[in-house]
Design an enzyme around this catalytic site. Structure first.
Site, short mmCIF file in Angstrom:
data_model
loop_
_atom_site.label_atom_id
_atom_site.label_comp_id
_atom_site.label_asym_id
_atom_site.label_seq_id
_atom_site.Cartn_x
_atom_site.Cartn_y
_atom_site.Cartn_z
N HIS A 105 0.23 -14.84 5.80
CA HIS A 105 -0.27 -15.54 6.99
C HIS A 105 -0.59 -14.61 8.16
CE1 HIS A 105 -1.04 -19.14 9.31
NE2 HIS A 105 -0.25 -18.72 10.28
N ASP A 125 -0.36 -17.15 1.62
CA ASP A 125 -0.12 -17.80 2.90
C ASP A 125 0.64 -19.11 2.65
OD1 ASP A 125 -0.22 -19.23 5.31
OD2 ASP A 125 -2.18 -18.43 5.83
N SER A 175 -4.58 -18.86 12.97
CA SER A 175 -3.55 -19.89 12.81
C SER A 175 -3.88 -21.09 13.70
CB SER A 175 -2.17 -19.29 13.09
OG SER A 175 -1.14 -20.14 12.67
#
Length: 374
Positions: free
Chosen positions: A368, A339, A169
């Site tokens: 995600h 995601d 991320s």
């Protein structure tokens, strides 16, 4: 309402729930080195000083349980509100966390912590109580933190000339930015990007929200820290997930992409665990930087609010755009088809701006979080 006041409100809200639920297990409050040692792996703690004065705590797993051979180094960088603990959460069986699996496969694993999280609240001259301590975003992490850690690693592991980078991320964003701006970017090896984020699409309401929200969060919370570690919040999360598992399931779905089938990717017996491991916080300016990206849909450095301030930082009145064509390290991207962050503006923009030759894998039934917690 300040960030500390928000935590006090949540703490007060949670006390009743805490009294009615089971006591959270001790492992919720283990440090990363204790997580590592609990599974029988060698564990080291290192302190790295950046050129702008921050002192970063970095955890190392030099080799696996069954070998003393030290392999190629890899640096792991966590997501926006977490810490090194993110890569040490058991997902299915004991020892199944990403960092420990990399160690078992022969890597010299270094797990970073971003300045300002609960492991990195030391500075040569600044106090976390001062606003000056928190004047940074992921720009400074890429420019100062990553190169300091990379040089430190290569001083200790002299058998190698490059350090591999794996980020999840925002951690992936930091790797991309470091490959462009770090003074020793030539020492970065392959970049492994898990669910990378770099801009946020303006196709929906996101753009308008970003423009308003940045100034709003500064007005409400100030410009210091956001969501610092709090044992009380961890206990609150444990209590909520104990009393209302469906509430935590729905939140997990919201983060992951909303498809009910995605819950099969997680060990639901560990639902309390996922939500209760303490958040580690970030700076309000870092959060504001992401809201700027949301507003513009561009991967730019932080806008300091005026042409004069931008000139002081960048020698130009508009913050520079990160030029992804300057990334020379081999890049591998792993993301999920569900995601909610990568699928809109991030992935197409990233693919269009990187040099040819990158590797991309999209896992059809992932959102995600599964690349770290699935």
């Amino acid at each position: 309402m300040t960030s500390s006041l928000l935590q006090m409100v949540l703490y007060s809200l949670g006390m009743g729930l805490i009294l009615l639920s089971s006591t959270p297990p001790d492992y919720l409050f283990r440090s990363s080195d204790e997580f590592i040692a609990a599974h029988g792996f060698p564990s080291e703690v290192h302190f790295v000083r950046t050129s702008d004065g921050f002192i970063l705590r970095v955890f190392r797993i030099p080799h696996s349980r069954n070998s003393t051979h030290i392999g190629p180094p890899v640096l792991l960088y966590h997501s926006i509100l977490y810490s090194s603990d993110e890569f040490l959460l058991d997902t299915s069986t004991p020892g199944s966390s990403l960092a420990l699996m990399l160690s078992e496969n022969g890597m010299d694993v270094w797990i970073a912590n971003k300045r300002g999280n609960h492991y990195c609240l030391q500075h040569d001259r600044l106090s976390p109580e001062s606003e000056e301590f928190w004047k940074w975003s992921f720009d400074q992490v890429a420019k100062y933190d990553v190169p300091a850690i990379v040089d430190y690693i290569l001083q200790l592991n002299q058998g190698y000339s490059k350090v591999g980078f794996l980020g999840h991320s925002e951690g992936a964003t930091i790797g991309l930015a470091a490959a462009i701006v770090a003074k020793n970017k030539n020492k970065l090896g392959p970049l492994i990007l898990l669910n990378p984020i770099m801009n946020l699409s303006t196709k929906s309401v996101h753009g308008q929200v970003g423009r308003v929200a940045e100034q709003g969060i500064y007005w409400i919370f100030g410009k210091k820290s956001f969501m610092q570690q709090s044992p009380q919040l961890s206990m609150l999360a444990w209590s909520i997930c104990t009393k209302c598992p469906k509430c935590c399931e729905r939140l997990l779905l919201l983060i992951c992409g909303g498809n009910q089938e995605l819950l099969a990717n997680f060990n639901m017996r560990m639902l309390q665990y996922y939500f209760s491991v303490p958040l580690s916080g970030t700076s309000m300016i870092n959060l504001g930087h992401w809201l700027q990206c949301m507003a513009s849909g561009e991967f730019r450095m932080y806008d300091w609010g005026s042409p004069i301030d931008n000139w002081i930082h960048y020698k130009q009145v508009i913050p520079p755009r990160y030029d992804l064509s300057k990334v020379q390290s081999p890049v591998s991207i792993f993301t999920g088809a569900f995601d909610p962050i990568s699928k809109d503006g991030n992935l197409p923009t990233l693919m269009s701006q990187l040099n040819p030759g990158f590797f991309l894998h999209v896992e059809e039934q992932y959102g995600h979080l599964e690349s770290v917690l699935g």
